[in-house]
Design an enzyme around this catalytic site. Structure first.
Site, PDB file in Angstrom:
ATOM      1  N   ARG A  14       0.843  -1.196   0.000  1.00  0.00           N
ATOM      2  CA  ARG A  14       0.000   0.000   0.000  1.00  0.00           C
ATOM      3  C   ARG A  14       0.878   1.245   0.000  1.00  0.00           C
ATOM      4  NH1 ARG A  14      -5.385   0.146   2.180  1.00  0.00           N
ATOM      5  NH2 ARG A  14      -5.206  -2.116   2.163  1.00  0.00           N
ATOM      6  N   SER A 102      -8.129  -0.190  -1.691  1.00  0.00           N
ATOM      7  CA  SER A 102      -9.303  -0.319  -0.843  1.00  0.00           C
ATOM      8  C   SER A 102      -9.973   1.032  -0.604  1.00  0.00           C
ATOM      9  CB  SER A 102      -8.913  -0.999   0.473  1.00  0.00           C
ATOM     10  OG  SER A 102     -10.037  -1.234   1.277  1.00  0.00           O
ATOM     11  N   HIS A 103      -9.981   1.470   0.655  1.00  0.00           N
ATOM     12  CA  HIS A 103     -10.672   2.704   1.039  1.00  0.00           C
ATOM     13  C   HIS A 103      -9.770   3.938   0.987  1.00  0.00           C
ATOM     14  CE1 HIS A 103      -8.542   1.311   4.599  1.00  0.00           C
ATOM     15  NE2 HIS A 103      -8.520   2.567   4.999  1.00  0.00           N
ATOM     16  N   LYS A 112      -3.143  -6.810  -2.902  1.00  0.00           N
ATOM     17  CA  LYS A 112      -3.475  -7.851  -1.929  1.00  0.00           C
ATOM     18  C   LYS A 112      -3.170  -9.184  -2.597  1.00  0.00           C
ATOM     19  CE  LYS A 112      -7.118  -5.168   0.353  1.00  0.00           C
ATOM     20  NZ  LYS A 112      -8.551  -5.109   0.730  1.00  0.00           N
ATOM     21  N   ASP A 243     -17.058  -0.245   0.438  1.00  0.00           N
ATOM     22  CA  ASP A 243     -15.831   0.530   0.307  1.00  0.00           C
ATOM     23  C   ASP A 243     -15.301   0.398  -1.122  1.00  0.00           C
ATOM     24  OD1 ASP A 243     -14.852  -2.065   0.420  1.00  0.00           O
ATOM     25  OD2 ASP A 243     -13.211  -1.602   1.786  1.00  0.00           O
ATOM     26  N   ASP A 245     -12.994  -1.216  -2.840  1.00  0.00           N
ATOM     27  CA  ASP A 245     -12.819  -2.499  -3.521  1.00  0.00           C
ATOM     28  C   ASP A 245     -13.929  -3.481  -3.182  1.00  0.00           C
ATOM     29  OD1 ASP A 245     -11.876  -2.718  -0.891  1.00  0.00           O
ATOM     30  OD2 ASP A 245     -10.385  -4.231  -1.402  1.00  0.00           O
ATOM     31  N   ASP A 247     -14.865  -5.129  -0.659  1.00  0.00           N
ATOM     32  CA  ASP A 247     -14.732  -6.304   0.198  1.00  0.00           C
ATOM     33  C   ASP A 247     -15.334  -6.060   1.574  1.00  0.00           C
ATOM     34  OD1 ASP A 247     -12.774  -4.567   1.135  1.00  0.00           O
ATOM     35  OD2 ASP A 247     -11.213  -6.090   1.271  1.00  0.00           O
ATOM     36  N   ARG A 248     -15.742  -4.814   1.840  1.00  0.00           N
ATOM     37  CA  ARG A 248     -16.419  -4.487   3.093  1.00  0.00           C
ATOM     38  C   ARG A 248     -17.792  -3.903   2.796  1.00  0.00           C
ATOM     39  NH1 ARG A 248     -13.304  -0.442   6.662  1.00  0.00           N
ATOM     40  NH2 ARG A 248     -12.727   0.475   4.667  1.00  0.00           N
ATOM     41  N   HIS A 330     -15.197  -6.198   7.818  1.00  0.00           N
ATOM     42  CA  HIS A 330     -14.714  -7.325   7.023  1.00  0.00           C
ATOM     43  C   HIS A 330     -15.388  -8.585   7.570  1.00  0.00           C
ATOM     44  CE1 HIS A 330     -11.503  -5.635   4.518  1.00  0.00           C
ATOM     45  NE2 HIS A 330     -11.181  -4.875   5.542  1.00  0.00           N
TER      46      HIS A 330
END
Length: 458
Positions: A14, A102-103, A112, A243, A245, A247-248, A330
């Site tokens: 990241r 992500s966020h 990831k 979010d 991507d 995933d949340r 998550h």
């Protein structure tokens, strides 16, 4: 190759593009990843996917160049959410790499990575090796071929798999407002929820990595305001915020009030326990104490673990847990290769709501027992010193302290807090919970006064 220790974090890559990393860095990481998975499992093919950020395509292509230069093949799943990449890695039984931050804000990007079957790769399970090899960018092994790149669209297969796990076809009709935040939910939600008894009100479904409406980080209450307003205006039964991507997922009830991710964890845990296919439920140490209580009440065995997907997935594998949840929204499912998927969690909540007649606020009230602060971030000059100071104060007063992840302090009256450094941002994070709002507020303010020492919050 520069020092990558600040770029490769505890469980992913990241950083800011191009300041922290660029295509040449991605190429080196791709080569290192190829060598790692070949040595680790003899895998000869890698699957990749990417989000909608402007830098994601060039970075993922450079990564692929690094992989094929080391003689391995690449299957590009293309545009997708992180859980779509996990689906691809699981269903195709291939190691994978998802390009997303992500966020994080638009100028960030990341990777990831996972083993075949979506098994995690983290600091303690391969990332250090990948970092060291990428920094060296020199290998003794001479590949006997240059790998190839092919494309495979798995979106329809991903949607079908999720729909096989949660049947929404017979629920009562629901009005659902979905805020995709210009992120990958705008790509996956229409396919997954198509044709179901749902009236979906779409918000910010246009894919735009500059995030023109608000940051795709629903953990920040400011980014839920539009969704909360829309739920009330449309008379909706529920609101969902994904979010960047996807995933949340964060949930808003019919009144426009956010539902705690801990309550969602407990709700989904009860549904998974009811299947009778296992009893172990993972929860990270920041989730509400209501979670392990409710799990035990429904015949389950709660297991407390560190924050972070690689740690939780490893613990799920060790314990054969059926489900896991985090305070950050998550949610992990054994039926989804132990990976986190916001979409599947959202479908569970839609099913729970649609299978009965009560509003969401009534349904989730049973899973919300204590007053919580939510996550409060502070930027401090010397985080370890601040944490040590807080620890000393409360140890002197006889509190119970542990350091499973950061500093967790438990008080005799049932109140507790956790103070930990972020793995992805230069922040100190505080979470407080207590039997009532007054006690939570008192403890929160006391800890923050020590943490911040007169400094401004982030």
């Amino acid at each position: 190759m520069p020092d990558l220790s600040s770029l490769i974090k505890a469980y992913d890559v990241r950083g800011v593009v191009p300041d922290d990393w660029d295509e040449s860095t991605a190429r080196a990481i791709g080569a290192a990843f190829a060598e790692f998975v070949l040595a680790d499992s003899r895998a000869t093919t890698v699957v990749t996917a990417h989000d909608m950020r402007e830098s994601s395509i060039p970075l993922s292509r450079a990564f692929a160049e690094g992989v094929i230069a080391r003689g391995l093949d690449v299957v590009e799943a293309g545009l997708g959410s992180t859980d779509l990449l996990y689906f691809a890695a699981g269903s195709l039984d291939l190691p994978g790499a998802m390009f997303t931050a992500s966020h994080n804000p638009a100028r960030y990007n990341g990777i990831k990575m996972c083993r075949a079957g979506a098994a995690p790769i983290g600091q303690d399970s391969g990332l250090v090796t990948i970092r060291e090899w990428a920094e060296r960018d020199d290998y003794e092994r001479v590949p006997d071929r240059v790998g190839s790149v092919s494309q495979r669209d798995v979106l329809a297969e991903y949607a079908a798999h999720l729909r096989s796990l949660v049947d929404l076809s017979t629920i009562r009709r629901l009005r659902v407002v979905v805020d995709a935040g210009n992120g990958m939910g705008g790509h996956t939600v229409p396919v997954v929820l198509a044709g179901l008894p749902l009236d979906v009100v779409e918000m910010y479904f246009e894919l735009d990595g500059s995030f023109p409406n608000h940051e795709a980080n629903p953990l920040d209450p400011a980014n839920l305001v539009d969704l909360q307003r829309a739920v009330v205006e449309h008379g909706a039964d529920i609101g969902l915020a994904f979010d960047g991507d996807a995933d949340r997922v964060f949930v808003v009830d019919e009144r426009g009030e956010p539902v705690s991710p801990s309550a969602i964890t407990a709700l989904v845990a009860v549904r998974e326990l009811a299947k009778g296919r296992g009893t172990t439920i993972i929860h990270n140490l920041i989730t509400s104490r209501a979670v392990p209580e409710i799990v035990r009440e429904h015949g389950g065995q709660p297991v407390r673990t560190r924050v972070g997907h690689s740690f939780i997935k490893a613990e799920m594998a060790r314990t054969d847990a059926i489900f896991g949840g985090e305070h950050s929204a998550h949610y992990y499912f054994r039926d989804f290769w132990r990976a986190d998927t916001g979409m599947l969690a959202a479908m569970h909540v839609l099913a729970a709501l649609g299978e009965q007649s009560r509003p969401l606020s009534d349904l989730t009230a049973a899973y919300s027992r204590y007053a919580a602060s939510g996550e409060i971030n502070s930027t401090v000059a010397d985080a370890p010193a601040r944490v040590a100071e807080v620890r000393g104060i409360f140890e002197d007063e006889g509190a119970t302290v542990d350091e499973l992840d950061g500093l967790t302090v438990e008080l005799p009256d049932g109140a507790w807090f956790n103070l930990r450094a972020s793995n992805t941002e230069p922040l100190l994070r505080l979470n407080v919970e207590a039997p009532d709002v007054a006690r939570m507020t008192e403890l929160r303010d006391r800890v923050l006064s020590t943490v911040r020492g007169g400094q401004e919050q982030s």
